[in-house]
Design a protein around this motif. Structure first.
Motif, mmCIF file in Angstrom:
data_model
loop_
_atom_site.group_PDB
_atom_site.id
_atom_site.type_symbol
_atom_site.label_atom_id
_atom_site.label_comp_id
_atom_site.label_asym_id
_atom_site.label_seq_id
_atom_site.Cartn_x
_atom_site.Cartn_y
_atom_site.Cartn_z
ATOM 1 N N THR A 1 6.475 -0.332 -6.950
ATOM 2 C CA THR A 1 5.466 -1.468 -6.716
ATOM 3 C C THR A 1 4.453 -1.408 -5.739
ATOM 4 O OG1 THR A 1 6.849 -2.634 -5.484
ATOM 5 C CG2 THR A 1 7.057 -3.329 -7.792
ATOM 6 N N ASP B 1 11.958 -1.096 -3.265
ATOM 7 C CA ASP B 1 12.466 -1.890 -2.001
ATOM 8 C C ASP B 1 13.330 -2.988 -2.541
ATOM 9 O OD1 ASP B 1 12.336 -3.881 -0.093
ATOM 10 O OD2 ASP B 1 10.397 -4.295 -0.239
ATOM 11 N N ARG C 1 13.137 -6.931 -2.582
ATOM 12 C CA ARG C 1 12.488 -7.661 -3.367
ATOM 13 C C ARG C 1 13.280 -8.224 -4.463
ATOM 14 N NH1 ARG C 1 6.710 -6.331 -3.891
ATOM 15 N NH2 ARG C 1 5.974 -5.191 -2.039
#
Length: 517
Positions: free
Chosen positions: A6, A160, A163
């Motif tokens: 992302t 990540d 998240r």
């Protein structure tokens, strides 16, 4: 190549960290990002414009910035359009719907820039953009795995975990990619983990089994470590990272309130202030946010006229004017577009096309947007009437269309230049404006607060005038930047096998034998 699941996965940070980690091992390394979308620019020595993140990565690598490090830069100017910068030069406006055809034409240029850097450096670390499996954009993708495949370069995927859904994001990215692009993925890096790594092990092994791609390491969350030079709007928190007043050495810090413009540009101008322990820096989005200010900053913008309209719509124009009218009120500083807004008027037939609009009228200057675009590094000294240390050296850069000039009424201007910029061969030109009462000032120069002498003297003067207390940071700004990058290198060095990553980089196809697009 470092790609992500992302936006905001940590690509820029990991690229900077690897550049510094490799350089500390004596490797001649350089950064590269084929296509960037950001209003946060930097200027190369020869007057080219690239993304700020690539300038930070070049600093991490210990090399000078180069136009080829960011051959395509898109600077958003609206919901569906961006100004297009190619190899450091602005070439026009790109519409989102029609950009695909243009992107295809840019592919040889991108690969050529990468080949040039690879031929001159031992290792190049590439940064991707957004998510690596944006399947609606793969046919026009210049910056992620299609480039890795064309150049024969191995890639690592960053996810990540903070998240949530990290395993799904990593596996989904791999699953959505066509086989030729999957083959470029040679490792997964899990970022921003808080907790005991052993708890992840079953999931990590299962991910490896499903994809055949090894997990190269788990990076811990960076905690409260301040991130400098951010360029993505996703990285700009609602409040600037700054110590609370009670946590400062004096408890009475200089209160700096920065207007958070909708089209904010070059927020790294504020980074040196954020690191000052006796300065409290916060965003302002409405009149109530500037009421306690000792210094109000109007920063840079990619849409001066539009953001000037926003100031009026939210009432910040009147709030700032009232603060200036108060003889005991704060100082006001405008940087680049913010400087233009403080003037009498802005005439813009070039960027917004709306013609002439009234400014805030707080400085006796007027701005006209003109071609060609000014992109250059500058240095000079403060004038004797600057009120912030005439001996202080100014070093920075300009990226602007606007030409801001003094307005003279009755043969007299109510302001004086703030700087004298060295033009070479003994020539100087006046730059910026300081109002006669010393309360309002502005300049077209970015990077102003990088000067320790200027920053410290200006903050001390404001503190004295406002009954605050300021003790300058003992760490010079340049050293603070180096410490930041060393911290990132230590961060990856503790969790990733740096020699193994270097070995992986050296499996790239040699220059001149790339598969091509």
């Amino acid at each position: 190549m470092v790609v992500g699941t992302t936006s905001g996965a940590g690509k820029s940070t990991l690229t900077s960290a690897l550049c510094r980690a490799f350089a500390r091992r004596g490797v001649d390394v350089a950064p590269f990002k084929a296509q960037n979308m950001s209003n946060h620019g930097a200027v190369t020595p020869d007057g080219g414009e690239i993304g700020r993140a690539q300038a930070m990565q070049a600093l991490a690598a210990g090399v000078e910035t180069d136009r080829r490090m960011g051959p395509v830069l898109l600077k958003p100017s609206g919901a569906r359009s961006s100004h297009l910068v190619v190899l450091g030069e602005e070439v026009g406006v790109a519409d989102a719907m029609g950009y695909g055809e243009r992107a295809a034409r840019l592919r040889p240029l991108v690969l050529g820039a990468l080949q040039g850097l690879r031929s001159e450096h031992e290792v190049v670390v590439l940064e991707g953009a957004g998510g690596a499996a944006e399947i609606n954009l793969l046919d026009r993708d210049l910056v992620n795995l299609p480039l890795a495949a064309a150049a024969g370069i191995p890639a690592v995927l960053v996810v990540d975990i903070e998240r949530g859904g990290a395993f799904a994001a990593a596996y989904g990215t791999w699953a959505l990619l066509p086989e030729r692009l999957r083959a470029c993925l040679r490792g997964v890096v899990v970022n921003s983990f808080r907790g005991e790594v052993s708890l992840l092990e079953p999931g990590l092994r299962d991910l490896e089994r499903r994809t055949g791609v090894p997990v190269l390491g788990v990076l811990p969350h960076l905690g409260d470590h301040l991130m400098l030079g951010v360029e993505d709007s996703l990285d700009l928190s609602t409040t600037l990272p700054s110590p609370a007043p009670a946590d400062t050495p004096t408890g009475r810090p200089v209160r700096v309130r920065v207007v958070r413009l909708p089209h904010l540009a070059n927020p790294s101008d504020l980074d040196p202030l954020v690191l000052e322990p006796d300065v409290d820096v916060r965003w302002a989005t409405g009149p109530a946010d500037v009421g306690d200010a000792d210094l109000v900053v109007l920063p840079g913008s990619r849409a001066t006229v539009a953001d000037l309209g926003w100031l009026r719509a939210c009432g910040l124009d009147g709030a700032i004017a009232a603060l200036v009218e108060d003889p005991d009120g704060p100082q006001v500083l405008g940087l680049c577009a913010g400087y233009q807004m403080l003037g009498v008027c802005v005439s813009d037939e070039l960027e917004s096309g709306v013609g002439t609009v009234a400014g805030l009228g707080l400085l006796p200057v007027a701005t006209t947007f003109e071609a060609p675009k000014v992109v250059r590094r500058v240095h000079g000294t403060l004038t004797d009437r600057s009120g912030a240390g005439a001996a202080a050296v100014v070093r920075g850069y300009e990226i602007r269309w606007g030409r801001t000039r003094p307005v003279v009424t009755g043969g007299v201007s109510s302001g004086v230049p703030w700087f004298e910029v060295d033009e070479g061969e003994g020539d100087v030109r006046p730059e910026g404006c300081l109002r006669d009462d010393g309360r309002v000032r502005g300049t077209s120069v970015h990077g102003l607060f990088d000067s320790d002498a200027l920053r410290h003297t200006m903050m001390a003067d404001i503190a004295s005038a406002r009954g605050r207390t300021f003790a300058p940071s003992p760490v010079p700004w340049a050293d603070a930047l180096d410490h930041h990058l060393d911290h990132l290198a230590d961060w990856v060095g503790a969790s990733l096998d740096i020699p193994a990553l270097l070995a992986l980089a050296r499996t790239a196809t040699p220059v001149g034998r790339e598969p091509g697009w």
